[in-house]
Design a protein around this motif. Structure first.
Motif, mmCIF file in Angstrom:
data_model
loop_
_atom_site.group_PDB
_atom_site.id
_atom_site.type_symbol
_atom_site.label_atom_id
_atom_site.label_comp_id
_atom_site.label_asym_id
_atom_site.label_seq_id
_atom_site.Cartn_x
_atom_site.Cartn_y
_atom_site.Cartn_z
ATOM 1 N N HIS A 141 0.905 -1.122 -0.094
ATOM 2 C CA HIS A 141 -0.009 0.244 -0.119
ATOM 3 C C HIS A 141 0.846 1.176 -0.071
ATOM 4 O O HIS A 141 1.927 1.132 0.609
ATOM 5 N N VAL A 142 0.300 2.498 -0.468
ATOM 6 C CA VAL A 142 1.048 3.651 -0.699
ATOM 7 C C VAL A 142 1.600 4.034 0.829
ATOM 8 O O VAL A 142 0.509 4.033 1.799
ATOM 9 N N ASP A 143 2.696 4.530 0.964
ATOM 10 C CA ASP A 143 3.086 5.165 2.316
ATOM 11 C C ASP A 143 3.334 4.006 3.141
ATOM 12 O O ASP A 143 3.802 4.498 4.331
ATOM 13 N N HIS A 144 3.337 2.705 2.883
ATOM 14 C CA HIS A 144 3.543 1.738 3.878
ATOM 15 C C HIS A 144 5.297 1.632 4.034
ATOM 16 O O HIS A 144 5.735 0.888 4.977
ATOM 17 N N LYS A 155 7.775 1.370 0.992
ATOM 18 C CA LYS A 155 8.447 0.575 -0.261
ATOM 19 C C LYS A 155 9.523 1.285 -0.764
ATOM 20 O O LYS A 155 10.832 0.843 -0.695
ATOM 21 N N THR A 174 11.165 3.647 0.917
ATOM 22 C CA THR A 174 12.167 3.833 2.005
ATOM 23 C C THR A 174 13.192 2.518 2.098
ATOM 24 O O THR A 174 14.113 2.532 2.254
ATOM 25 N N PHE A 191 14.407 11.418 5.112
ATOM 26 C CA PHE A 191 13.470 11.210 3.824
ATOM 27 C C PHE A 191 14.712 10.614 2.998
ATOM 28 O O PHE A 191 14.207 10.391 1.718
ATOM 29 N N ALA A 215 13.816 7.385 0.588
ATOM 30 C CA ALA A 215 12.508 7.583 -0.366
ATOM 31 C C ALA A 215 13.150 8.576 -1.494
ATOM 32 O O ALA A 215 12.606 8.110 -2.679
ATOM 33 N N ASN A 265 6.474 -3.468 8.331
ATOM 34 C CA ASN A 265 7.251 -2.401 8.406
ATOM 35 C C ASN A 265 6.763 -1.358 9.323
ATOM 36 O O ASN A 265 5.718 -1.450 9.891
ATOM 37 N N LYS A 266 7.690 -0.327 9.661
ATOM 38 C CA LYS A 266 7.384 0.808 10.560
ATOM 39 C C LYS A 266 6.951 0.103 12.072
ATOM 40 O O LYS A 266 6.383 0.530 12.776
ATOM 41 N N SER A 312 11.837 -2.133 10.155
ATOM 42 C CA SER A 312 11.843 -0.472 10.263
ATOM 43 C C SER A 312 12.790 -0.332 9.038
ATOM 44 O O SER A 312 13.927 -0.236 9.295
ATOM 45 N N PHE A 324 13.068 2.763 8.050
ATOM 46 C CA PHE A 324 13.406 4.045 8.520
ATOM 47 C C PHE A 324 14.655 3.791 9.355
ATOM 48 O O PHE A 324 15.680 4.722 9.227
HETATM 49 P P1 GDP Z 1 5.948 4.147 -0.077
HETATM 50 O O1 GDP Z 1 4.617 4.960 -0.758
HETATM 51 O O2 GDP Z 1 5.214 2.827 0.233
HETATM 52 O O3 GDP Z 1 6.810 3.880 -1.187
HETATM 53 O O4 GDP Z 1 6.294 4.611 1.064
HETATM 54 P P2 GDP Z 1 7.468 5.719 1.362
HETATM 55 O O5 GDP Z 1 8.735 4.828 1.468
HETATM 56 O O6 GDP Z 1 7.476 6.708 0.626
HETATM 57 O O7 GDP Z 1 7.254 6.046 2.744
HETATM 58 C C1 GDP Z 1 5.979 6.777 3.328
HETATM 59 C C2 GDP Z 1 6.434 7.644 4.667
HETATM 60 O O8 GDP Z 1 6.848 6.800 5.688
HETATM 61 C C3 GDP Z 1 7.689 8.331 4.469
HETATM 62 O O9 GDP Z 1 7.279 9.457 5.416
HETATM 63 C C4 GDP Z 1 8.904 7.456 5.163
HETATM 64 O O10 GDP Z 1 9.868 8.208 5.841
HETATM 65 C C5 GDP Z 1 7.938 6.850 6.228
HETATM 66 N N1 GDP Z 1 8.501 5.677 6.496
HETATM 67 C C6 GDP Z 1 8.922 4.336 5.685
HETATM 68 N N2 GDP Z 1 9.230 3.480 6.366
HETATM 69 C C7 GDP Z 1 9.231 3.767 7.742
HETATM 70 C C8 GDP Z 1 9.566 3.189 8.939
HETATM 71 O O11 GDP Z 1 10.118 1.947 9.022
HETATM 72 N N3 GDP Z 1 9.217 3.713 10.088
HETATM 73 C C9 GDP Z 1 8.931 5.026 10.376
HETATM 74 N N4 GDP Z 1 8.437 5.604 11.321
HETATM 75 N N5 GDP Z 1 8.402 5.710 9.237
HETATM 76 C C10 GDP Z 1 8.612 5.175 7.886
#
Ligand code: GDP
Length: 420
Positions: free
Chosen positions: A14-17, A19, A21, A53, A56, A145-146, A184, A186
């Protein structure tokens, strides 16, 4: 280039999960992105008040390159482990991610599914898992994740794992072929190094899980199939079609045929990474030159194959499709655009032959009047212009397609049979 076996990897979820990163961190921790590039992104990110960031950013930048049509040089998206050389087959930041998953320049062997622990299974988690299964992805590594956002809580992790397992069972994806890792992206927990934050977890890190994937079978036994992405004229060489070898081997001296343009000739030279090579294998991006073929004789969407076993051209074909989204209903006569390998052709759904139960695949209704979002069906399709496409059982790489209309991917499918 590496001698290690090659793995094409999709990163889905899903978006923002997380990927992008995660991919950024994988590239970084395997030394595939130089530290100074990461530093530069870090600075840019901090200037914009977006500290942290940087990973990403790496992926966003790559996605942008792709949008500009940089398809040949994919060096940036590659990394290796002890056993394998990995290519990320699509950039998660790409706006046509789903379409590319289906028609992608190359089919993924395996996938990493990223699910955020704080959000759990979300609509695109479901959609991507469904596609992964339709398209025959081998194994799924699920990164929960996260974990930092849920205080590395084991119960929270177990809850998400159970939900993902339920989803996999729904689409009949064997949970034996899935592994689960609390991560994580991040903070870097359990990506390349085992984290102290998850003492309750004793499984592999993400990189270990990637390294332990089964070896994909290289489809060199199948006949050559090379969908043409572009055709260039290069001074001193002549006409140079470029594309990625999907199956078989492209060799100098071989007699090849381009379909549906229906021209053939002898391969004079094959180039890869700006060097002449005697042959190219599945997964290789090449430019090549064929005796007697001019720029206007062939086009994007053609498929190159052996002259004695040329790619099929479909008068009609029967396909199994899944309707992902459509504002109303689909009836016979509907003519959206089909995206198959590098081709885009308007095709008419001539008849809806069967409606299927999406979970079991069994026939639910013969000759239904219509289908709609959520339905699976067998349909007969007539391309409005010649289209080279193959039964997925014979050449899976050239047997899947996306159906697009109104700027959206409305369905995905695979070819069951072709009537030439
Ligand atoms: P994508 O849309 O799945 O590619 O997601 P992104 O990689 O762009 O991440 C979306 C947001 O979640 C960004 O603000 C990242 O910094 C944050 N993020 C990604 N992975 C993690 C994580 O493991 N922990 C935390 N706290 N934030 C994360």
């Amino acid at each position: 280039m590496s001698d290690k076996p090659h793995q094409n990897l999709a990163v889905i979820g899903h978006v923002d999960h997380g990927k992008s990163t995660m991919v950024g961190r994988l590239l970084f921790e395997t030394g595939s992105v130089p530290e100074h590039v990461i530093e530069q992104y870090r600075e840019e990110a901090e200037e914009k008040g977006k500290g942290g960031f940087e990973f990403a950013y790496v992926m966003d930048n790559l996605a942008e390159e792709r949008e500009r049509g940089v398809t040949i040089d994919i060096a940036h998206q590659e990394f290796d482990t002890d056993n394998y050389y990995f290519t990320i087959v699509d950039c998660p930041g790409h706006r046509d991610f789903v379409k590319n998953m289906i028609t992608g320049a190359s089919q993924a062997d395996n996938a990493v599914l990223v699910v955020a622990a704080d959000d759990g299974v979300a609509p695109q988690t479901q959609e991507h898992v469904f596609l992964a299964r339709t398209l025959g992805i081998g194994e799924l590594i699920v990164a929960v994740n996260k974990m930092d956002l849920v205080d590395y809580d084991e119960d929270k992790y177990r809850g998400v794992v159970d939900d993902v397992k339920k989803l996999l069972q729904q689409v009949r994806f064997s949970t034996d072929d899935a592994s689960f890792i609390p991560t994580s992206a991040f903070e870097g927990d359990n990506v390349s190094e085992k984290s102290d934050n998850t003492p309750w977890y004793d499984g592999p890190t993400l990189l270990e899980a990637l390294n332990n994937l089964p070896e994909p079978s290289e489809p060199t036994d199948a006949p050559l199939r090379l969908p043409i992405q572009d055709v260039y004229t290069i001074s001193g060489i002549g006409t140079v079609p470029v594309g990625r070898v999907e199956t078989g081997i492209l060799e100098t001296g071989a007699n090849v045929s381009f379909q549906p343009s229906d021209v053939s000739g002898e391969v004079k030279t094959v180039e890869m990474h700006h060097e002449e090579v005697p042959e190219a294998r599945p997964g290789d991006n090449v430019g090549f030159n064929v005796r007697g073929i001019g720029k206007d004789d062939i086009r994007r969407g053609d498929v190159c194959g052996p002259a004695e076993d040329p790619p099929k051209v479909a008068e009609t074909f029967q396909a199994q499709i899944v309707v992902m989204q459509h504002p109303s209903v689909i009836t016979a006569g509907y003519t959206p655009v089909f995206h198959a390998h590098t081709a885009q052709v308007a095709c008419t759904i001539e008849s809806i032959d069967k409606k299927l139960d999406p979970a079991s695949g069994e026939v639910a209704e013969e000759n239904p009047d219509f289908i709609q979002a959520g339905d699976a069906a067998v349909v007969t399709v007539r391309p409005q212009k010649p289209l080279s496409i193959e039964p997925s059982s014979e050449i899976p790489e050239l047997g899947s397609f996306a159906v697009r209309d109104m700027g959206q991917t409305i369905a995905a499918g695979k070819v069951l049979s072709v009537q030439e």
